[in-house]
Design a protein around this motif. Structure first.
Motif, short mmCIF file in Angstrom:
data_model
loop_
_atom_site.label_atom_id
_atom_site.label_comp_id
_atom_site.label_asym_id
_atom_site.label_seq_id
_atom_site.Cartn_x
_atom_site.Cartn_y
_atom_site.Cartn_z
N ASP A 1 58.52 117.17 30.22
CA ASP A 1 58.07 117.94 29.05
C ASP A 1 57.82 116.96 27.91
N GLN A 2 57.05 117.32 26.93
CA GLN A 2 56.70 116.34 25.90
C GLN A 2 57.96 115.85 25.17
N TRP A 3 59.00 116.65 25.12
CA TRP A 3 60.21 116.20 24.38
C TRP A 3 61.37 115.93 25.32
N LEU A 4 61.12 115.91 26.64
CA LEU A 4 62.21 115.62 27.59
C LEU A 4 61.86 114.37 28.37
N PRO A 5 62.43 113.25 28.00
CA PRO A 5 62.07 111.95 28.61
C PRO A 5 62.72 111.75 29.98
N TYR A 6 62.28 112.56 30.93
CA TYR A 6 62.73 112.42 32.32
C TYR A 6 61.49 112.52 33.21
N HIS A 7 61.40 111.59 34.17
CA HIS A 7 60.30 111.72 35.14
C HIS A 7 60.84 111.53 36.54
N HIS A 8 60.53 112.48 37.42
CA HIS A 8 61.05 112.43 38.80
C HIS A 8 59.93 112.24 39.83
N LEU A 9 58.67 112.34 39.42
CA LEU A 9 57.57 112.19 40.38
C LEU A 9 57.22 110.73 40.61
N GLY A 10 57.91 109.83 39.87
CA GLY A 10 57.62 108.41 40.03
C GLY A 10 56.45 107.99 39.15
N ARG A 11 56.09 106.73 39.25
CA ARG A 11 54.97 106.18 38.50
C ARG A 11 53.71 106.44 39.32
N GLU A 12 52.68 106.97 38.63
CA GLU A 12 51.48 107.46 39.29
C GLU A 12 50.28 106.59 38.90
N THR A 13 49.13 106.81 39.50
CA THR A 13 47.95 105.99 39.20
C THR A 13 47.00 106.73 38.25
N SER B 1 67.49 105.37 38.06
CA SER B 1 66.86 104.05 37.86
C SER B 1 65.93 103.78 39.04
N GLY B 2 65.40 102.56 39.12
CA GLY B 2 64.53 102.23 40.25
C GLY B 2 63.06 102.46 39.98
N PHE B 3 62.29 102.34 41.08
CA PHE B 3 60.84 102.30 40.95
C PHE B 3 60.13 103.33 41.82
N THR B 4 60.88 104.27 42.40
CA THR B 4 60.24 105.20 43.32
C THR B 4 60.11 106.58 42.67
N GLY B 5 59.73 107.56 43.47
CA GLY B 5 59.60 108.93 43.02
C GLY B 5 60.08 109.87 44.12
N VAL B 6 60.19 111.14 43.80
CA VAL B 6 60.75 112.10 44.74
C VAL B 6 59.87 112.25 45.98
N ILE B 7 60.55 112.27 47.13
CA ILE B 7 59.89 112.52 48.42
C ILE B 7 60.41 113.85 48.94
N ILE B 8 59.53 114.73 49.39
CA ILE B 8 59.94 115.99 50.01
C ILE B 8 60.03 115.72 51.51
N GLY B 9 61.27 115.70 52.02
CA GLY B 9 61.46 115.21 53.38
C GLY B 9 62.07 116.23 54.33
#
Ligand code: 6LW
Length: 494
Positions: free
Chosen positions: A258-270, A467-475
């Protein structure tokens, strides 16, 4: 022409791009996942299709036992004399290496190692010479962007590693790429770290070894000063020119929940951002140096941005689109008669190892994943997986003559069974996970009756937590026995 960002959604970070025979090819990092280094093709820089992975054999990449977010860091893809090259780093073994192919749709070579340290290696070809760049320190210990000449046939260093630029003072200078445009060599890098301080900076010189003059208004691209804006972490880019002489940068970024919630779980995208050269040969980028959700650019042709919304066993390739955690034992996976059979071992999702697991990167916030499951022994289910410390599991476990269906939340040291129901013999179980920006909801439909087990917040699977450099995987996964999965369906709703 309008297009929306990101152009490649989900955990596809550190993009690098080249253009060959009118088509664009792009690679991304993949850390501990296998196969490694996803490879994409496009005709317009906006619509991308994954056509393979560069590292598909264990002999190419040692991933056994690597930590989450270890393994394969940023790659670079380049083309020279009829051959594609992909150069990258195994950050765990601290080795820089490249592979090559003469056919972009075929397998890639065995690795050729280069004896220059640092990460984020890149290649630049000119007049029969090959220049190898990376970050780190040069042969006399100077930190920054380091360059040497190599023999591209053997990887042998032909010249000392020398520092050619130290950036603009931002921390973590990385992601170097060299370009010859007109009379100048342009060296573009990332600084600030791949989080909220990330930025793209560049410099130019008439000599490939410098002295490089910084662009006077660096950073040329960053969202670090955009408060309350969902797209953040913009940096780590590669420049490309299209057939209309328009320049672009493909780079990474991430979307906050969200614009005011500094959390990202999808990882870094292109992301794709337009670049504009001005009359004195400097370039600017984006909307006042920032990347926004949607760009409208004057463009000679109308491009329609298409997006695949539904993923099933039928319209995906288990060996190409899906991925395993580290090197899988492929005897534990087989697909027959539209049924995926997973043979689980003692290795669990909590282990820094290779559990029986196969998944798809989650590409957007609003989604529904469903799958029919039958558990012959042990347990099996769906997991929303960030890493072995942070994952939410919905699983069916076979007991002596009954079953349980459980929602288990794993966040750091907290391993909490949120809910568990017991059932007897059944004729059908469909597991369902729905998600939006803020939460996942876990349900099971047993012989037509829906049981909602509970919800869990997305933010506790975010990079800010894990932390880290990945994003959520649906497994899909199995442990200590055999589970069968049918009718997998992942649908994006927005
Ligand atoms: C990538 C480097 C980085 O190689 O993270 O934080 C590494 N910066 O550019 C993995 O994405």
């Amino acid at each position: 022409m309008k297009y929306k960002n990101p152009v490649i959604k989900g955990f596809y970070p550190d993009p690098s791009v080249c253009k060959v025979n009118g088509k664009y090819y792009l690679v991304c990092s993949s850390m501990q996942y296998f196969p490694a280094v996803p490879l994409f093709e496009s005709e317009d820089l906006i619509n991308w299709k994954q056509i393979g992975n560069c590292l598909t054999r264990e002999s190419q990449i040692a991933l056994r036992g690597v930590n989450s977010s270890g393994g394969v860091f940023a790659p670079t893809i380049r083309y020279n004399n009829g051959r594609f090259y992909m150069v990258t780093t195994n950050s765990t073994t601290q080795q820089n290496f490249y592979v090559y192919t003469n056919d972009i749709y075929a397998e890639w070579s065995e690795p050729i190692y280069v004896n220059q340290g640092g990460i984020d290696p890149s290649l630049y070809f000119e007049d029969g010479k090959t220049y190898f760049l990376s970050n780190g320190s040069d042969d006399i210990g100077v930190e920054g962007i380091t360059q040497c000449e190599i023999d591209i046939e053997t990887g042998e260093k032909l010249s000392p590693s020398v520092n050619i630029w130290q950036g603009t003072g931002g921390r973590y200078i990385e992601s170097p790429h060299m370009y010859k445009i007109g009379e100048y060599y342009y060296l573009m890098v990332a600084e600030g770290g791949t989080e909220y301080g990330h930025m793209v900076t560049y410099a130019r010189s008439k000599d490939i070894y410098g002295k490089f003059e910084s662009y006077p208004y660096n950073p040329v691209l960053t969202n670090r000063n955009l408060g309350g804006f969902e797209i953040q972490g913009v940096g780590h880019g590669d420049l490309i020119q299209d057939e209309y002489d328009q320049w672009w940068i493909l780079h990474l970024g991430f979307r906050q929940i969200d614009q005011w919630l500094p959390y990202h779980h999808l990882g870094r995208e292109t992301f794709l951002t337009p670049v504009y050269f001005n009359k004195d040969g400097w370039f600017t980028a984006g909307y006042n140096g920032t990347t926004i959700h949607e760009f409208e650019v004057k463009y000679p042709s109308k491009i329609t941005q298409l997006e695949q919304k539904v993923y099933t066993f039928d319209n995906t390739n288990l060996k190409l689109d899906w991925l395993h955690i580290r090197i899988p034992n492929m005897q534990d996976y087989y697909f027959y008669d539209n049924t995926l059979t997973l043979i689980g071992t003692h290795i669990t999702l909590d282990d820094v190892d290779s559990p029986t697991f196969i998944g798809l990167r989650q590409k957007d916030f609003d989604a529904t994943a469903t799958c029919d499951i039958s558990v012959e022994s042990g347990l099996g289910g769906i997991t929303i997986f960030m890493d072995e410390q942070q994952h939410y599991d919905l699983y069916v476990k076979k007991l002596d003559n009954s079953y349980t269906i459980t929602e288990k939340l794993n966040v750091g040291d907290i391993k909490h069974i949120q809910n568990s129901i017991s059932i007897g013999e059944y004729s059908s179980i469909t597991l369902e996970v729905t998600s939006n920006n803020f939460a996942y909801t876990f349900s099971a439909i047993v012989d037509g009756t829906k049981h909602i087990l509970g919800t869990a917040q997305t933010k506790y699977l975010s990079t800010e937590v894990a932390s880290g450099f990945t994003g959520v995987i649906i497994g899909l996964y199995a442990q200590n026995g055999t589970s069968k999965f049918k009718n997998f369906r992942l649908e994006y709703l927005s």
